[in-house]
Design an enzyme around this catalytic site. Sequence first.
Site, PDB file in Angstrom:
ATOM      1  N   SER A  18       3.425  -6.856   2.757  1.00 54.26           N
ATOM      2  CA  SER A  18       2.474  -5.978   3.439  1.00 54.26           C
ATOM      3  C   SER A  18       1.069  -6.141   2.853  1.00 54.26           C
ATOM      4  O   SER A  18       0.535  -7.252   2.835  1.00 54.26           O
ATOM      5  CB  SER A  18       2.973  -4.542   3.369  1.00 54.26           C
ATOM      6  OG  SER A  18       2.264  -3.705   4.254  1.00 54.26           O
ATOM      7  N   MET A  19       0.441  -5.074   2.349  1.00 54.17           N
ATOM      8  CA  MET A  19      -0.863  -5.235   1.723  1.00 54.17           C
ATOM      9  C   MET A  19      -0.779  -6.171   0.524  1.00 54.17           C
ATOM     10  O   MET A  19      -1.756  -6.851   0.182  1.00 54.17           O
ATOM     11  CB  MET A  19      -1.441  -3.888   1.281  1.00 54.17           C
ATOM     12  CG  MET A  19      -2.850  -4.010   0.697  1.00 54.17           C
ATOM     13  SD  MET A  19      -3.437  -2.540  -0.183  1.00 54.17           S
ATOM     14  CE  MET A  19      -2.474  -2.625  -1.699  1.00 54.17           C
TER      15      MET A  19
ATOM     16  N   HIS B  12       9.925  -3.147   8.436  1.00 54.06           N
ATOM     17  CA  HIS B  12       8.774  -3.570   7.635  1.00 54.06           C
ATOM     18  C   HIS B  12       9.134  -3.890   6.180  1.00 54.06           C
ATOM     19  O   HIS B  12       8.731  -4.933   5.653  1.00 54.06           O
ATOM     20  CB  HIS B  12       7.688  -2.485   7.659  1.00 54.06           C
ATOM     21  CG  HIS B  12       6.459  -2.872   6.918  1.00 54.06           C
ATOM     22  ND1 HIS B  12       5.670  -3.940   7.295  1.00 54.06           N
ATOM     23  CD2 HIS B  12       5.884  -2.349   5.796  1.00 54.06           C
ATOM     24  CE1 HIS B  12       4.656  -4.060   6.458  1.00 54.06           C
ATOM     25  NE2 HIS B  12       4.767  -3.120   5.543  1.00 54.06           N
TER      26      HIS B  12
ATOM     27  N   PHE C  69       0.828  -1.203   0.000  1.00 54.75           N
ATOM     28  CA  PHE C  69       0.000   0.000   0.000  1.00 54.75           C
ATOM     29  C   PHE C  69       0.865   1.257   0.000  1.00 54.75           C
ATOM     30  O   PHE C  69       1.745   1.411   0.842  1.00 54.75           O
ATOM     31  CB  PHE C  69      -0.889  -0.035   1.245  1.00 54.75           C
ATOM     32  CG  PHE C  69      -1.877   1.089   1.358  1.00 54.75           C
ATOM     33  CD1 PHE C  69      -2.947   1.186   0.492  1.00 54.75           C
ATOM     34  CD2 PHE C  69      -1.747   2.044   2.348  1.00 54.75           C
ATOM     35  CE1 PHE C  69      -3.876   2.216   0.609  1.00 54.75           C
ATOM     36  CE2 PHE C  69      -2.662   3.073   2.488  1.00 54.75           C
ATOM     37  CZ  PHE C  69      -3.731   3.160   1.603  1.00 54.75           C
TER      38      PHE C  69
ATOM     39  N   ASP D 286       8.837  -4.414  13.521  1.00 56.60           N
ATOM     40  CA  ASP D 286       8.107  -3.841  12.385  1.00 56.60           C
ATOM     41  C   ASP D 286       7.285  -2.676  12.907  1.00 56.60           C
ATOM     42  O   ASP D 286       6.433  -2.855  13.775  1.00 56.60           O
ATOM     43  CB  ASP D 286       7.206  -4.919  11.764  1.00 56.60           C
ATOM     44  CG  ASP D 286       6.516  -4.476  10.488  1.00 56.60           C
ATOM     45  OD1 ASP D 286       6.238  -3.269  10.340  1.00 56.60           O
ATOM     46  OD2 ASP D 286       6.228  -5.341   9.638  1.00 56.60           O
TER      47      ASP D 286
END
Length: 258
Positions: A93-94, A224, A25, A194
């Site tokens: 992530s996303m 992250h 994202f 993270d």
Amino acid sequence: MPVLPGAEPFLHEGGDVGVLLCHGFTGSPQSMRPWGEYLADRGLTVSLPLLPGHGTRWQDMQLTGWQDWYACVDVALGELAERCERVFVCGLSMGGALALRLAARHREEIAGVVVVNPAVRVHGLSAYALPALRHVVRTTKGVADDIAKGGGKEIGYDRVPLHAAHSMRRLFALVDGALPQVTQPLLLMRSREDHVVPAWDSERVLSRVSSADVREIVLEHSYHVATLDHDAERIFEESAAFVARLAPRAGQKGGTGG
């Protein structure tokens, strides 16, 4: 709107095993490109699309939503499935949420899933405030550049469009509900530290998928955006080994074996 230098999509025509990489994202393919190039160098066919509204300016992202992002990776998966005998999906992530949704909806077409610091929930007060706040405030502070490695730089927006964030929240709810439909072998890698996505998200994925073949790796030296961080090489090596185990002739043309 022109794409930011370095944020371009990446496509490599390799052998009969394909890998789809899904970025996160407000990010771009730049955060995943070293991973894609590593897999491409090993003879795999690699697709790393640029999600709609990403890689240009945050105002463009304000006009998109999860349906646009998912449609993009869904089309890319279909193209790989036509080209390759076996296909794996990976996400950061996303992008991990997108990969998991693909796996839940295309169980016969996807041979395995690799996710790095997957996000499946919006946490804190913002989760409850987003539906109303997005009509009052357009953006909030960006989440890019959570990298421990000195000099590490992620091409991502410095602002988060709240309409898009609200749409992402809806995506997460759908993905969470569909996790039991994920049955493929799963490799999940998460950073010990993270500052964007808490360990809860990875724990949620591991506790809800129906996969019998599951492995978790904790990355000790990265934040992250681990694909650009100290543990990047390990991510690349572990994912390549995961693909090779499930598709023993990966990197070769004329059949995948196994």
